[in-house]
Design a protein around this motif. Sequence first.
Motif, PDB file in Angstrom:
ATOM      1  N   PRO A  68       0.369  91.204  43.501  1.00 20.79           N
ATOM      2  CA  PRO A  68       1.263  92.255  44.006  1.00 20.79           C
ATOM      3  C   PRO A  68       1.150  92.514  45.503  1.00 20.79           C
ATOM      4  CG  PRO A  68       0.303  92.927  41.920  1.00 20.79           C
ATOM      5  CD  PRO A  68      -0.357  91.627  42.286  1.00 20.79           C
ATOM      6  N   THR A  69      -0.066  92.459  46.062  1.00 25.86           N
ATOM      7  CA  THR A  69      -0.204  92.736  47.496  1.00 25.86           C
ATOM      8  C   THR A  69       0.568  91.724  48.330  1.00 25.86           C
ATOM      9  OG1 THR A  69      -2.245  91.435  47.676  1.00 25.86           O
ATOM     10  CG2 THR A  69      -2.483  93.766  47.178  1.00 25.86           C
ATOM     11  N   THR A  70       0.536  90.455  47.905  1.00 23.84           N
ATOM     12  CA  THR A  70       1.231  89.407  48.654  1.00 23.84           C
ATOM     13  C   THR A  70       2.739  89.504  48.460  1.00 23.84           C
ATOM     14  OG1 THR A  70      -0.699  87.992  48.253  1.00 23.84           O
ATOM     15  CG2 THR A  70       1.255  86.950  49.175  1.00 23.84           C
ATOM     16  N   SER A  71       3.178  89.709  47.221  1.00 23.67           N
ATOM     17  CA  SER A  71       4.625  89.768  46.982  1.00 23.67           C
ATOM     18  C   SER A  71       5.247  90.998  47.643  1.00 23.67           C
ATOM     19  CB  SER A  71       4.929  89.737  45.480  1.00 23.67           C
ATOM     20  OG  SER A  71       4.307  90.793  44.797  1.00 23.67           O
ATOM     21  N   LEU A  72       4.513  92.116  47.699  1.00 24.67           N
ATOM     22  CA  LEU A  72       5.004  93.295  48.404  1.00 24.67           C
ATOM     23  C   LEU A  72       5.247  92.974  49.879  1.00 24.67           C
ATOM     24  CD1 LEU A  72       2.738  96.114  46.893  1.00 24.67           C
ATOM     25  CD2 LEU A  72       5.239  96.073  46.823  1.00 24.67           C
ATOM     26  N   CYS A  73       4.320  92.222  50.475  1.00 18.84           N
ATOM     27  CA  CYS A  73       4.467  91.852  51.890  1.00 18.84           C
ATOM     28  C   CYS A  73       5.584  90.837  52.089  1.00 18.84           C
ATOM     29  CB  CYS A  73       3.156  91.290  52.432  1.00 18.84           C
ATOM     30  SG  CYS A  73       1.879  92.525  52.670  1.00 18.84           S
ATOM     31  N   LEU A  74       5.681  89.871  51.182  1.00 14.39           N
ATOM     32  CA  LEU A  74       6.712  88.847  51.317  1.00 14.39           C
ATOM     33  C   LEU A  74       8.104  89.467  51.343  1.00 14.39           C
ATOM     34  CD1 LEU A  74       5.333  86.104  48.901  1.00 14.39           C
ATOM     35  CD2 LEU A  74       5.652  85.844  51.372  1.00 14.39           C
ATOM     36  N   GLY A  75       8.327  90.454  50.463  1.00 20.91           N
ATOM     37  CA  GLY A  75       9.632  91.105  50.426  1.00 20.91           C
ATOM     38  C   GLY A  75       9.967  91.801  51.727  1.00 20.91           C
ATOM     39  N   ALA A  76       8.978  92.469  52.307  1.00 25.11           N
ATOM     40  CA  ALA A  76       9.203  93.190  53.559  1.00 25.11           C
ATOM     41  C   ALA A  76       9.368  92.234  54.740  1.00 25.11           C
ATOM     42  CB  ALA A  76       8.054  94.155  53.825  1.00 25.11           C
ATOM     43  N   VAL A  77       8.615  91.144  54.735  1.00 30.03           N
ATOM     44  CA  VAL A  77       8.764  90.130  55.792  1.00 30.03           C
ATOM     45  C   VAL A  77      10.160  89.522  55.731  1.00 30.03           C
ATOM     46  CG1 VAL A  77       7.984  87.848  56.565  1.00 30.03           C
ATOM     47  CG2 VAL A  77       6.301  89.603  55.999  1.00 30.03           C
ATOM     48  N   ASP A  78      10.628  89.233  54.519  1.00 27.55           N
ATOM     49  CA  ASP A  78      11.967  88.667  54.345  1.00 27.55           C
ATOM     50  C   ASP A  78      13.024  89.619  54.907  1.00 27.55           C
ATOM     51  OD1 ASP A  78      14.080  87.006  53.346  1.00 27.55           O
ATOM     52  OD2 ASP A  78      14.255  88.352  51.626  1.00 27.55           O
ATOM     53  N   THR A  79      12.923  90.891  54.571  1.00 27.02           N
ATOM     54  CA  THR A  79      13.888  91.887  55.057  1.00 27.02           C
ATOM     55  C   THR A  79      13.865  91.993  56.575  1.00 27.02           C
ATOM     56  OG1 THR A  79      13.711  93.161  53.008  1.00 27.02           O
ATOM     57  CG2 THR A  79      14.553  94.321  54.946  1.00 27.02           C
ATOM     58  N   TYR A  80      12.658  92.047  57.135  1.00 24.58           N
ATOM     59  CA  TYR A  80      12.537  92.209  58.590  1.00 24.58           C
ATOM     60  C   TYR A  80      13.094  90.998  59.339  1.00 24.58           C
ATOM     61  CZ  TYR A  80      10.655  93.483  63.144  1.00 24.58           C
ATOM     62  OH  TYR A  80      10.535  93.819  64.477  1.00 24.58           O
ATOM     63  N   MET A  81      12.776  89.794  58.837  1.00 26.11           N
ATOM     64  CA  MET A  81      13.234  88.582  59.530  1.00 26.11           C
ATOM     65  C   MET A  81      14.748  88.422  59.418  1.00 26.11           C
ATOM     66  SD  MET A  81      10.558  87.743  60.954  1.00 26.11           S
ATOM     67  CE  MET A  81      11.606  86.661  61.906  1.00 26.11           C
TER      68      MET A  81
END
Length: 289
Positions: A139-152
Motif C-alpha cells: 500500500p505505501t508504494t501504490s499510494l505514492c505511485l498514484g500521486a506521482v502519476d497525477t503530478y506528472m
Amino acid sequence: MTGTYQTLTVDLPEAESEAAQDLLHELGIMGLEVRDREAPVMPGVRAPVAGEAILVAYFEDAATASEAREEVAQAFPRARLQLAEELQQDWSNAWKAHIKSVQVGRLWVGPPWDVPNAPADRVRLVIEPKMAFGTGDHPTTSLCLGAVDTYMAEHPGASVLDVGTGTGVLAIAAKKLGAGRVVGTDNDPVSVELARENAEVNATPELELSGKSLESVQGPFDLVVANILANTLIELAPLITAHVKDRLLLAGVLAHQKAEVEAAYVKLGLVAEAGAQQGEWVRLDFHRG
C-alpha cells in the motif's frame, strides 16, 4: 516426499517482543520471523494489530514446538499462540507467489515473471524485488505511485527527488511518466545497486541513483517523495523540506503516526493537504506555502 515443519505463531504486546524472541531462541527454533508494527509487512502476510508484534517460530518436530508453546504461554500470559504444521517449500521460488503486479493510474508495475500479463496500454515498470523494499503492490508504494502519476500528468518535465528509493520504483515511474531530472537516494548500498539494475531494465539509465546524503544532493525539486518509516521521516524533516520546491509526498506512515509526522513538516512551513489512505497506511501530501 515433501517434509513438514512446525510453526508457533505468537501475537503479543510489542513491549514484550524482544524478551519473547530471546526465549524462543533458547527453545531450539530453526528460524524466527518478526512482524513489527513499525516496519512494512510483505503483501499477503498478516500484520500485527496496533500495539502488538507477531513472532513466527519454526521447529523441526511437533514435540519441541508443543513444549515451546507451553513455555511461552507461561512466560507471557497475554500472548495468543497458535501451533500449525506446514509443508516444506522451495523458498527460492515460493516467495514469488506473494509478489503481485499492480495497475495504478497509467502504470503497470510487476515482477519480471509477470510481464506477459501486462496490458499493452499501460506504462510498464518491471521491478525485480530481491532484497530491497518497494515492489509496487505494498500500500505505501501504490499510494505514492498514484500521486506521482497525477503530478506528472499535470507537470510534465518536473524534477523529482525520491528519498529512500529502495528498488527505485518511484524514481523510475516518475521518469517513465515524463519527469525531467530524477534523483534517488538510499543509505543501503544493496538498494542502490538494485535500483540501478532496475533502471537499466526499464531503459531509464539517466536516473541519478546513489547513496548520497541529502545534504550533498543539489536541489530543490518540483516533487519530493519519501516512502520510508515514520521515525526517519520526522528525523529527516528539515533536510527533506529544504529540497521541496512545490510538492511533497510522504509514505511508510501508519494511521496512528500521521499527526506526529504531519506536525514535523507543518512546523517547517509546508502546507498539509488531504493525502490518502489504504488500509492502515496513509500518504501525507504537502505543498510549499
